[in-house]
Structure formats: structure tokens, C-alpha cells
Design an enzyme around this catalytic site. Structure first.
Site, PDB file in Angstrom:
ATOM      1  CG  ASP A 112      -4.394 -10.868  -3.726  1.00  0.00           C
ATOM      2  OD1 ASP A 112      -3.897  -9.719  -3.674  1.00  0.00           O
ATOM      3  OD2 ASP A 112      -5.431 -11.117  -4.361  1.00  0.00           O
ATOM      4  NE  ARG A 122      -3.970  -2.106   0.252  1.00  0.00           N
ATOM      5  CZ  ARG A 122      -4.483  -2.819  -0.741  1.00  0.00           C
ATOM      6  NH1 ARG A 122      -4.044  -2.634  -1.981  1.00  0.00           N
ATOM      7  NH2 ARG A 122      -5.430  -3.692  -0.532  1.00  0.00           N
TER       8      ARG A 122
END
Lengths: 195, 451, 343
Positions: B312, B69
């Protein structure tokens, strides 16, 4: 309320047997006719569940006295579930049917019929329900048993039997239209529990 | 890999661990390397002894698919928090996906992420480069510049978005051959998945959620393996989720097509039945599928049709999950549960032994990502990227006790097997006794880990 | 029963209780004084994220007839970016001591989310969520069907079910919450349900539903249904390539005058035509069919109030301590053995 269940405390004792119930109802039927000076404008509304068969029995007795009366035409059922003041204190109960005689109740002499008169709260609810359905000329109350312990200023006009009880006891009315014991219909009033 | 990072003291002697679940050995770790493997090694003065009785030694796990992120969504995760989570989860390397903000589509951004990883020092952070500029699917990003940057990018992906234009996909597959790169495709035909909310099938029909057909994934994989064959390039398929995809991969591998594939831990365990709760913690892309798909994925991972496990890992701030299903973000955290879920789904079912576990979690992903010093054997002279695992441990997943900032674990409340006891990254214990220790880099001095 | 979220999980016992209670509520609707004190002091919030005046006023009338206080909360534009989140709204309503939240929402599952989230303690009634369910619509349809079925059989409605009744549901099943709720409920009540529509508007997975699926309306009518429920065709579907044109749709799946006449030809004197409203006259239903004696459209509207009174009464009248049987939503059943494929 179907089969008298064994209860902690004293064994159930029968306080009104079938013949006693019959006698009491016959007497009440006569009292109703006497108070009303005949059968005109009479409507009997039973409060479910056991008030309704009692109202039917009373109507039949009135019809026996006055053959001009069609017992079915003066009998109805008044459900008070939706008017109770203790709804929020108990699990939700579905309402039962309210069925008025074809004549309605406006300007009639309505006799509310129930099996046991106790706190008076059911009758309070019945009076409220009645007010939403019409405007009777007179409302009277007939009960098979008055066991005392009133919590509201309500009294019965016609009583089958006054039964002094302790509030720890339970009064059960069994009527053959609804109740069976061991597969057999029964008609009796019993007291369970208590000291 | 120079392998000569300084290690405090005189190294570590791991006593009585079972490498890959085999016979117990002592492992001496010194100067970033496995200095010795063998029974009964006597510690030198100053060597710290780690009792590894009952623990299995495995090569450090390598994640091909992590969302860290940063830059851009530091409210969801940072390289620091994400790589802490990775270390705790038993990883010594992660691939940071490109869908940051700005997108990792230039040498500058991938070098930034790489540097953040180095500075954090918990695991090796390898940036994934975007295939197309801004993930827009229109023109190729500067793949060569990213490959030649300090980050030495080898994996390129528009993950989250499918490179659906067949010409663009073909060109990208061809182009990365110049530097031995690989295109990691997010296989999702966009028109077939417009507004899609969950796997299309029995459950979506009942729930009234727009279906996400398996064919949307399978048709892209079929196209891409044929493209890879045609241009003789290397293709990697991200998060395979359907039995049909497995069949296509099996067919492609049988024909010698250079395709590799990964599966997520959650697709090895969870099914779309969970969506009946409408709890968006189960909302993920690709969606949870059926029990038949789960079964096919497990078998494919066991037989090598699927090469690797990729987490993931997709942390989201709570407000993106505490809402209606349709409005919720897709994704689940996974770094700190991957080992346990794979142990549960693959090892305890007898589908994989610990050697196989090492293959799918470390060896193969390192090979696919071209990480020469990761996923290596536990042998003398090899880089000391390894973990110690207690396979008998049982723990209950509590997202609030994780190092990741994301609380969106679909495994919350579940009891899972296996616990990472220690993680050695280049010979340095980033995790000891199941808790974070210190990072590798000089940044160690400023660490104030209080979790 | 703490909430009414779907008919999918509604047991026969609960369905009959709702319908029987609705019969008593219907009787109240026929009296001069259409008011009951049962929910005095209770607060019902109509939380509508979608415009639906019909459903809202039906719930409002139901709540008011039971003497509840009603707050209408039109909350359009609910996304996190656009405005207040569902969570914040729910907590606001909780702070206002709402006893029930009647929620209409464009997102499937929003009511279930509200009920299971712990954001609010109130009873949640689903007034239509996305393309998921619309349980009170199905209950009012079932109520209407049951009265008709009892009349045909010459018996009383209370206590009876729909055993043997054949019901066609025609149109856009894929996007219809009305169809979903009806399939489950009518099946539970013993009816035989047949879905009819273009294959593009039937969901993948419909083969697992407890009903028959057909593509041809005329063939389905020849099977002598007792009721034909026409679904509204939403405007946004008309231009989304689910079928070539509205004209073709209307010809193949509309209840037109020819099909109305066919009911007579087939001797189906007792077959009724239903529509949840609002109708697209001339599209899925012809004006003659909508206005024919077979049409139950207005009865459905009337029965809607009774059914919603029943739902509100049964969910709200009892004490809050009486829900030991309310299912505790286990948020995370992932590892339960039945969910796991055998290996």
C-alpha cells in the site's frame, strides 16, 4: 536553603549566633519605634521567605514594648517575585503570597523587612510592588545583614549587622521558622565559600 | 513471458548465494533465465561474477498494492520514481492502483500506465483496473476491455474507496470470472467511518479523534466472503488490519471460499499508540490498530490465513503531511522498507523462514495477480526475477535518501534489518551493490540517475 | 514545562503549581491596580481558528495583566486548499518573535502538532483543540472546585488538592474537550469523577478512563456528589441521531428544576453546579439552576483569568535556557520494545 551544605572553599563560619540575632532584632525594634516616634501607623512587611519571620519577630518585640500594639495586626508579607528584573535570567519561580494587614498600607509607615541586603534589586522590586498595592506615607527598610555590593542607590534604615564580604562568598540566614539542621531548628547567619 | 530479452554480455554468475536461505549455490543467469543452479559453476569469458557470499537469493518480490500516482499526481510519484523505489526495495513486479487521475477505469489508461512501466524498465508494472467508473461506486467500468488490453489486467479494485453497494459488488465478482480476474476489495463500510481519523478504541477516546471501528472493515469482509461463496468467485481483501478480519478470513477459507488477503508491512509493526504524537506520518487507511491486532495479523500471515504482503505504498507531497492530523492525507510509503519490516516482524521473530518469506512476498501475490512469470522457483529454466538480500545488514531509515518522491515513511529513524543487495528483473540487474544499476529497456540509454 | 497542551500528561506537582500561582494572580485581580510587570516585553499571540470570544478575551486579559503585548490573530479557514497552512502561519508568528502562541483549533492535536513540529520556538498553550482537550478550562474548573472544597473543609486553598471530592460531569462526553481535560486533571488532584450521559455520547474506550460511567443522572445524584458539571450540548449534535430529541435529552440528562430541588431533598447543601458556558438555558440546565446560589458559572469565568495568568507566567516568565526537562518529542518510537507485541 534548608541545610547548610558543604561548599567548595572555606568551611561555613557562623557570623551571627542565635543570641546575636535576638539582640540585633531587639535593637532594630527599638530603632523603628524611635524613628517613628511610637507605634502608630506602623506596618511591617516581610519579604519572603526569611523576611517574613523576621517581620513577625520584630512585631512581637514592638508589641512587647507597646502593649497597645497587636503584632499580628501590623505584620504582612510582600512577595516581589512578579516584580523582579531578573525573571528571564532564571528558571521560572512561582510567586508566593502577598498578605497585607487589614489596615492596608495607604498613609502608613511601611517598614520592609528582609534578611540580607545585597545588590538592592529585591528592594527595588519591593518598592514597585508596593506602589501597585497602595500609597504609604513613608517606606523604610530593615535588614538583618547588610553585606555590601549595592548595584542600586538603595540603603537600609535599620541594619542588624554590617558584614563586609567578598562577592564570591554566600551569606546564609537560617531561621527556626523555616530552617532545620539535623532535624533541629536553627537560628544563625553563616558565610560560605569565598577564597 | 517469452523470457528472451537480450542481456548485456554473457550473463551473470551469482556465486555462493543461499536460495531461500538454504545451502549455498551458484546461479548462472543468461538470456533472462536462470540457466543453471548448482555449486562450483565456472564462468564463461564475459560472464560477470557477483560474489554473493552471505546473501540470500529470493524470488523477486511482487507487490499487489502500489500507488504510483501517475497519471495525475506526478508531484507525488511517477511510474519512473515509484518503480525505481520498487527495484531498490527488491520488487520485480508491482500492481499500480487505479486511483490515478484520470482513474484507471478504461483500457486506454491502463495501457498508458503499462507502457510507462515498460518504458521505465525497473520492474514489471501491472495496472489494477477500477471496478467502477471513476471509482464512483455506481456502475461497473469496462472490466473486460481492460482485461483484454495490452495491460492484461487481472486485478480490479476501487482501492481507497469501498465497493459498498452489495449488488454492485456481487455483479463485479461474477463478471470478472469471464477472464479469471479478481476483485480486490477495500473493506471499509462508509457510513461507519464518516470523518474517521484513527482506530476507534482507547487511544482515540483520549485523543478526541473520530474513531474508525474495526467492525467497519470486518462487516464488509464478512459480507464479501459470503457473496464470493454465493457466486463462486474469487475475492481478494486488501490491507487487512484487524484481528476480527483474520477470524472471518480463517472461517471463510475453512469453508473453501475462494478468498485471498494481504497485509501491509506497517500493520505488521506499528500500532495506534503512535498517533498520540498527532504526527500525520502515522495517518493511514486502514488505520494503525492495536498490539493485539498486530499480533493476530502476524500469526495469520504465518499460517496462510493472510496470503501476501502488499505495501500500500502511498507517497504524498510533504504539504499533505505537514499539517494538522485531520487535514493530512492518509498513506505511507513502503516499497523501500517492506523487505526489512517483514524480516523484522516475521523472520526475526521466527514466524516465517525465508521460504515462507518468499511465499508471502512473491509466490502468493504472483498467483493472485496471475503473473505467470513472477514468483517462480529459483530453478533452471525459470525466469530470472530474483533478488539477493543481505539479512545481516542493519540500516537506519532515512526518507530523504529514498528513490520514492514520498517522504512520508513511518519508519523514519528506525534501525531495520536486511538490505537488498541486487535485483534481477528478467535477468537484468536493476539493482547492484544496493544501488540502482540500469533499467531493462532501451530507455536505459537515456537514464541519468544521479541519486 | 515548555507548553501547556493537555492535562493528560500534567503531573500533580505541576497542576498544584499552576493552581497555587493562580491564587496569587487572583489576589492581583482584586487589587485596584490589576497589573503586574512580569511579562513586560513578551509577545503573546492569540491564534484562533475557531470563534470563541470568551476564551480569547480571557487569555487577552490574562496576558495584559502581566504586561505582555497581545496580538490577536483570527485565522479561520485553515485548510491547505482554503488558505495559509498551519505551518506557514506558525513560521510567520516565529518571524514576528512571538514568545507564546495561544491556539484554538477545530482539529484535535493541532496545538501538539505546533509544539512538536519545529516550525516555531514559542511556548504553545492549548485553548481548546477539536474534541481533544481544553486544559485551561479544566484548570479553572479545578481552581473553582478547590476553593469550594477548601471552604467546605474550613482550610486554605493553596497547596490543597481535591482528595475525596465527588464530581459528576454530565452530557456529551464524546465530543467534549472540557470533559476530557477535567477527567484527567480532577483525577490527578484526587477527585472521584463520574461521567453521566447517553451511551451514544460516551466514547468507545471510556471504560479505560480513571472514572465511573453512568447513564442515569438521578441515580448519580443520589450518590451525593459535591459538584455537578453540566456540559454544553452543541447544536450540531442535536440533529445527528445521537438521541431521539432534545426534549428527551433534556428530560433525562438536563439539570432541571426537579433535580435542583432534589439536591435540597438529599440534604446536599454544599453541592455546586458548574457549567463552562455558554449555557443552553432550558436544555442542559434550567434557568433556576443556572442562577441559583449553587451555580459557580460566574466564578468560573473570573477564575479563568487567574488560571490563564498563572499558565502564561509559568511558561513565559523564566529564561528560555531553563527547559532542560522539556520532553524532547521522539517522533518515532515505533520499534520500542514496549510497543511491540511479544511473539
Amino acid at each position: 536553603m534548608t541545610v547548610p551544605a558543604p561548599h567548595a572553599g572555606a568551611a561555613p563560619r557562623v557570623v551571627l549566633a542565635e543570641a546575636d540575632i535576638d539582640r540585633a532584632l531587639t535593637r532594630i525594634a527599638h530603632e523603628i519605634l524611635e524613628a517613628n516616634k511610637g507605634a502608630s501607623d506602623l506596618v511591617l512587611l516581610g519579604i519572603p521567605r526569611r523576611g517574613y519571620p523576621l517581620a513577625q519577630r520584630l512585631a512581637r518585640r514592638i508589641g512587647a514594648v507597646d502593649p497597645s500594639v497587636d503584632p499580628r495586626a501590623i505584620t504582612g508579607q510582600l512577595d516581589v517575585t512578579l516584580y523582579r528584573d531578573d525573571l528571564q535570567r532564571n528558571p521560572t519561580r512561582p510567586p508566593r503570597a502577598t498578605q497585607l494587614p487589614p489596615t492596608g498600607i495607604d498613609e502608613k509607615v511601611v517598614v520592609l523587612v528582609d534578611d540580607v541586603l545585597y545588590s538592592g534589586r529585591t528592594i527595588r522590586a519591593a518598592l514597585d510592588a508596593l506602589a501597585d498595592l497602595g500609597r504609604p506615607r513613608i517606606v523604610r527598610l530593615a535588614v538583618l545583614v547588610d553585606r555590601g555590593h549595592r548595584e542600586l542607590p538603595i540603603r537600609a534604615d535599620h541594619v542588624g549587622k554590617n558584614l563586609p564580604t567578598s562577592s564570591a562568598e554566600r551569606v546564609r540566614v537560617h531561621l527556626e521558622e523555616i530552617d532545620t539542621a539535623g532535624g533541629r531548628p536553627v537560628n544563625e547567619v553563616v558565610i560560605e565559600g569565598g577564597a | 513471458m517469452t523470457g528472451a530479452e537480450p542481456t548485456p554480455g554473457n550473463g551473470y554468475l551469482i556465486r555462493g548465494a543461499s536460495p531461500l536461505g538454504g545451502p549455498r549455490q551458484d546461479l548462472l543467469i543468461r538470456d533472462g533465465l536462470i540457466a543453471r543452479v548448482g555449486p562450483g559453476a565456472a564462468p564463461d569469458p564475459g560472464t560477470r561474477v557477483i560474489d554473493a557470499d552471505g546473501l540470500i537469493a529470493l524470488p523477486g518480490m511482487v507487490d499487489l498494492h502500489t500507488h504510483l500516482r501517475e497519471p495525475g499526481r506526478e508531484d507525488a510519484e511517477t511510474v519512473e520514481t515509484g518503480s525505481r523505489a520498487a527495484a531498490l526495495g527488491g520488487f520485480t513486479a508491482v500492481h499500480a492502483m487505479a486511483n490515478s487521475s484520470p482513474v484507471a477505469d478504461t483500457a486506454g489508461v491502463v495501457e498508458q500506465v503499462y507502457s510507462l512501466g515498460e518504458r521505465a524498465g525497473w520492474v514489471e508494472v501491472r495496472p489494477v483496473g477500477a471496478v467502477t467508473v471513476g471509482l464512483a461506486g455506481e456502475r461497473m467500468a469496462e472490466l473486460g476491455a481492460m482485461a483484454e488490453s495490452r495491460a492484461r489486467v487481472r486485478v480490479f479494485s476501487d482501492d481507497g474507496i469501498c465497493v459498498s453497494d452489495p449488488v454492485l459488488m456481487r455483479r463485479a465478482l461474477e463478471y470478472v470470472k469471464a477472464f479469471d480476474g479478481v476483485i480486490a476489495q477495500h473493506a471499509q463500510e462508509p457510513r461507519l467511518t464518516e470523518g474517521a481519523q484513527m482506530n476507534e478504541g482507547e487511544v482515540s477516546a483520549v485523543l478526541g479523534l473520530t474513531g474508525w471501528p474495526a467492525v467497519a472493515e470486518e462487516s464488509i469482509i464478512a459480507r464479501d466472503v459470503l457473496l464470493a461463496q454465493h457466486v463462486n468467485s474469487r475475492l481478494h481483501v486488501c490491507h487487512v488490519s484487524t484481528a476480527g478480519s483474520v477470524e472471518i478470513l480463517r472461517w471463510a477459507k475453512a469453508r473453501g471460499i475462494s478468498v485471498t488477503a494481504e497485509v501491509t508491512p506497517h500493520h505488521l509493526l506499528l500500532t495506534d499508540d503512535l498517533v498520540r504524537s498527532y504526527n500525520p506520518v502515522y495517518k493511514v487507511n486502514p488505520p494503525l490498530r492495536t498490539a493485539d491486532d498486530v499480533q493476530a495479523l502476524r500469526e495469520a500471515l504465518a499460517d496462510g490465513t493472510i496470503d501476501a504482503v502488499g505495501t500500500d505504498h502511498a507517497p504524498h507531497p510533504s504539504e499533505h503531511k505537514e499539517c494538522e492530523w485531520a487535514q493530512a492525507a492518509m498513506g505511507m510509503t513502503g516499497l523501500e522498507t517492506a523487505l526489512s519490516v517483514v524480516q523484522h516482524a516475521m523472520v526475526e521473530t521466527g514466524l516465517l523462514d525465508w521460504e515462507g518469506f518468499a511465499r508471502v512476498t512473491s509466490t502468493r501475490p504472483a498467483e493472485i495477480g496471475r503473473l505467470a512469470h513472477q514468483g517462480r522457483p529459483l530453478a533452471e529454466g525459470e525466469p530470472a526475477n530474483l533478488i539477493l538480500v543481505d539479512p545481516a545488514a542493519r540500516w537506519t531509515v532515512d526518507p530523504h535518501r529514498m528513490a520514492t518522491m514520498g517522504r512520508n515513511s513511518p519508519f523514519a529513524g528506525l534501525q531495520l534489518p536486511g538490505r537488498v543487495s541486487a535485483t534481477f528483473y528478467r535477468g537484468h540487474p536493476t539493482v547492484l551493490d544496493g544501488a540502482l544499476n540500469t533499467p531493462l529497456t532501451p530507455a536505459a540509454k537515456e537514464t541519468a540517475w544521479t541519486g | 514545562m515548555k507548553h501547556l497542551l493537555s492535562t493528560h500528561d500534567l503531573a500533580l506537582h505541576d497542576a498544584l503549581r499552576l493552581l497555587d500561582t493562580a491564587e496569587e494572580m487572583a489576589a492581583v485581580g482584586e487589587r485596584e491596580i490589576k497589573k503586574l510587570p512580569a511579562l513586560r516585553g513578551r509577545t503573546v499571540v492569540n491564534l484562533f481558528y475557531e470563534d470563541s470570544t470568551r476564551t480569547r478575551i480571557s487569555f487577552e486579559a490574562a496576558a495584559k495583566r502581566l504586561s505582555a503585548d497581545v496580538i490577536n490573530f483570527a485565522a479561520k479557514g485553515s485548510s491547505v486548499s482554503k488558505g495559509e497552512s498551519l505551518k506557514d502561519t506558525a513560521q510567520t508568528l516565529e518571524a514576528m518573535s512571538a514568545d507564546a502562541v495561544v491556539i484554538r483549533h477545530p482539529a484535535s492535536g493541532a496545538p501538539a502538532r505546533l509544539a512538536a513540529s519545529g516550525w516555531i520556538d514559542a511556548a504553545v498553550l492549548n485553548a481548546g483543540d477539536g474534541t481533544h482537550e481544553h486544559p485551561t478550562q479544566a484548570l479553572l474548573d479545578a481552581f473553582t472546585l478547590r476553593r469550594h472544597w477548601a471552604k467546605v473543609a474550613g482550610t486554605g486553598s493553596p497547596g490543597s488538592d481535591l482528595t475525596g471530592m465527588r464530581v459528576l460531569i454530565v452530557g456529551d462526553i464524546l465530543h467534549s474537550r472540557v470533559a476530557r481535560s477535567n477527567v484527567w486533571l480532577l483525577k490527578t488532584l484526587g477527585a472521584e469523577v463520574t461521567l453521566v450521559g447517553p451511551p451514544t455520547l460516551l466514547p468507545v474506550g471510556v471504560d479505560t478512563w480513571p472514572c465511573t460511567v453512568r447513564y442515569n443522572l438521578d441515580e448519580a445524584l443520589a450518590d451525593r456528589p459535591d459538584a455537578v458539571m453540566m456540559l454544553r450540548l452543541q447544536a450540531e449534535r442535536m440533529n445527528a441521531a445521537f438521541f431521539p430529541s432534545t426534549r428527551e435529552y433534556s428530560r433525562r440528562w438536563g439539570f432541571d428544576d426537579a433535580r435542583l430541588a432534589a439536591l435540597d431533598t438529599l440534604g446536599l447543601g454544599d453541592t455546586v453546579i458548574m457549567h463552562p458556558g455558554p449555557m443552553n438555558r432550558g436544555l442542559e440546565i434550567s434557568a433556576a439552576a443556572a442562577d441559583s446560589v449553587r451555580s459557580t458559572v460566574l466564578a468560573q469565568v473570573r477564575n479563568g483569568v487567574s488560571v490563564r495568568m498563572a499558565a502564561l507566567y509559568l511558561l513565559l516568565a523564566g529564561g528560555t535556557h531553563d527547559h532542560p526537562a522539556a520532553p524532547t518529542v521522539r517522533e518515532n518510537p515505533a520499534l520500542s520494545p514496549t510497543k511491540e507485541p511479544a511473539v
